[in-house]
Design an enzyme around this catalytic site. Structure first.
Site, PDB file in Angstrom:
ATOM      1  CD  GLU A  76      -1.741   2.268   1.936  1.00 54.64           C
ATOM      2  OE1 GLU A  76      -1.581   3.330   1.280  1.00 54.64           O
ATOM      3  OE2 GLU A  76      -1.657   2.205   3.161  1.00 54.64           O
ATOM      4  CB  CYS A 109      -1.985   6.490   2.858  1.00 58.57           C
ATOM      5  SG  CYS A 109      -0.516   5.848   3.664  1.00 58.57           S
TER       6      CYS A 109
END
Length: 541
Positions: free
Chosen positions: A293, A327
């Site tokens: 990720e 994020c």
């Protein structure tokens, strides 16, 4: 027979404590924070249950108070990385054979330790190491990590219960083996929960792990490691090494026994890792699992039918909580022209009301960015926006690193939808607004889809269900986590599995059992009860 273990839900989401003035948890975490601030710690490598001090150290300091030393951590040499690999492979012999209930028991105990005796310590460590407010620390290092540990056990039991059909002639069963070799976990600075989950999720499924935390998160990573040790993770199952990331990674990827990468971090680093794995593919005993990720250029799109106050709050929280270092943080916004002035007024009022400083003062909504490199990058983009003809600073635009790396929440408005800060991932409290014509909804959706290489999170606001439907269809591939009338941050384990595609990662959805499937290699076993004794089939006559 009644209900078996597989039928019983194991996990519920950990309640978030309020830390309101006068609450006992507020006093406890403040006292813990002050005590930890005044102490200095020495964080060694952790290999095969042993603490190893190399003498080659780096200093740990709070981003909001960078002249203060919290302590040091030790850096590994190549021999230590090899030792960690060797000891992990030796530990695998017993760990992989451990009944799953006992692995589950260890990580359920870890969850309870964090929920109870370690809660204040892990939150205070995250406040100090990563400059999180108490609320951001609580939802991360306490609640999310607890949820990861509990829900992963439930997901594991669900996976193990998934079995093929059998007949009266044969018994078919799937054995969910751990990967053959070891897993390399590389974790980021921004979430203590991710730092704990990446090694723990692989280990829960019977794998052994070499864990490299971010240099900027070692302080709170040590608390996670202490929890794992007290919970009973056996020696050699999770080994923690710090130091030169290139040397550590190259040593890991040289090993024929490398079997998996569990990564959260930057897109460029992940791509380089993938390339190195590919170049070494003939070395490995098995095809490595690659789970990552990475970054995001996450968006908010507001239709003309949106409620301006709702949109402004989504920007204030989605872009500026934890200094925009999630994020999933909103960093580009597309606002319909007819609501822009109301949204602008609301969000300017919000930003001007923010208090900024140390997380020890719980009135502060924003603290410092993680380190000087991040500060300097953000400052350079803010400076450029001050002079560019096609950009203006709506609010904010100041910064100061004399005591801590403080970048004041900044909103840039641009007339160019491809302006630098609309396209470049900044990872800080800077958000850019593009105002579009009310009748340009469809074109704007295409613009959102085509502007960025990333596809992590995104949010669409509208009071018009047709517009929401249209956005959901047009932006199908633009975000792995897609929010309607909500900010694009705050995914909860077990509720919103997290991950994105395109340049944002492999979309293996942490916080769901989809991720755990990557850490097993199923073996199909068919047992025939009465074996044939004649090769002839009936059609042969």
């Amino acid at each position: 027979m009644g209900k078996g273990f597989f039928d019983v839900p194991l996990a519920v989401n950990e309640p978030i404590l309020s830390y309101a003035p006068g609450s006992p948890e507020r006093e406890e975490v403040l006292n813990t924070y002050k005590k930890m601030y005044q102490q200095t710690v020495d964080v060694p490598l952790f290999i095969n249950g042993k603490e190893i001090e190399t003498g080659n150290t780096a200093t740990m300091s709070p981003p909001h108070d960078h002249k203060h030393a919290l302590g040091v951590f030790h850096k590994a040499e190549k021999k230590h990385v090899k030792q960690a690999i060797e000891t992990a492979l030796e530990a695998r012999k017993k760990w992989a054979a451990m009944p799953w209930e006992h692995r589950a028991g260890i990580f359920l105990k870890a969850a309870e330790l964090i929920a109870g005796p370690y809660r204040a310590k892990i939150n205070a460590a995250t406040m100090l190491a990563q400059s999180k407010t108490i609320h951001q620390a609580e939802i991360d290092s306490a609640c999310e990590l607890i949820d990861f540990l509990r829900f992963n056990v439930q997901f594991m039991t669900e996976i193990y219960s998934e079995q093929p059909e059998s007949t009266s002639d044969a018994w078919n069963r799937l054995e969910y083996r751990p990967l053959e070799g070891f897993v390399y976990a590389i974790t980021p600075f921004n979430f203590t929960a991710i730092a704990g989950n990446l090694p723990a999720s692989a280990a829960l499924m019977g794998n052994v792990v070499l864990w490299k935390p971010s240099d900027s998160q070692v302080y709170s990573a040590k608390v996670v490691l202490d929890v794992f040790r007290e919970a009973g993770v056996p020696d050699g199952v999770i080994n923690m090494v710090m130091g030169d990331p290139v040397m550590i990674t190259d040593t890991v990827l040289e090993s024929p026994d490398f079997s998996g990468l569990h990564f959260t971090g930057s897109t460029d680093v992940f791509k380089d890792l993938w390339k190195k794995i590919g170049n070494n593919i003939h070395t490995y005993k098995t095809y490595p699992r690659i789970v990552g990720e990475t970054g995001g250029k996450d968006f908010i799109v507001a239709h003309k039918s949106s409620n301006p106050a709702h949109v402004a709050t989504a920007i204030s929280r989605g872009a500026f909580e934890f200094q925009g270092q999630k994020c999933s943080a909103a960093s580009r916004c597309y606002i319909s022209e007819s609501i822009w002035e109301d949204v602008r007024d609301h969000v300017i009022g919000d930003v001007n009301s923010f208090k900024i400083g140390s997380p020890e003062n719980m009135e502060n909504f924003v603290t410092a960015v993680i380190h000087e490199g991040s500060f300097d990058k953000l400052a350079s983009y803010i400076d450029q926006a001050q002079i560019d003809q096609n950009a203006e600073i709506v609010v904010g635009g100041t910064y100061d690193k004399s005591e801590g790396y403080f970048v004041h929440p900044t909103i840039i408005k641009t007339d160019d939808p491809k302006y630098a800060t609309m396209c470049t991932e900044l990872f800080g409290p800077v958000v850019t607004i593009y105002v579009f014509k009310d009748d340009a909804w469809e074109e704007t959706l295409d613009l959102v889809d085509n502007t960025s290489e990333y596809a992590l999170t995104g949010a669409v606001f509208s009071g018009d269900r047709y517009a929401l439907n249209q956005a959901t269809q047009r932006l199908e591939n633009a975000a792995g986590n897609f929010y309607l009338n909500d900010k694009p941050t705050g995914a909860v384990v077990g509720q919103q599995p997290f991950g994105g595609a395109r340049a944002s990662g492999t979309n293996d959805k942490a916080g769901s059992k989809l991720n755990l499937y990557r850490w097993v290699s199923p073996r199909m076993i068919k047992e025939t009860f009465v074996s044939p004794s004649d090769y002839k089939y009936p059609f042969l006559g």
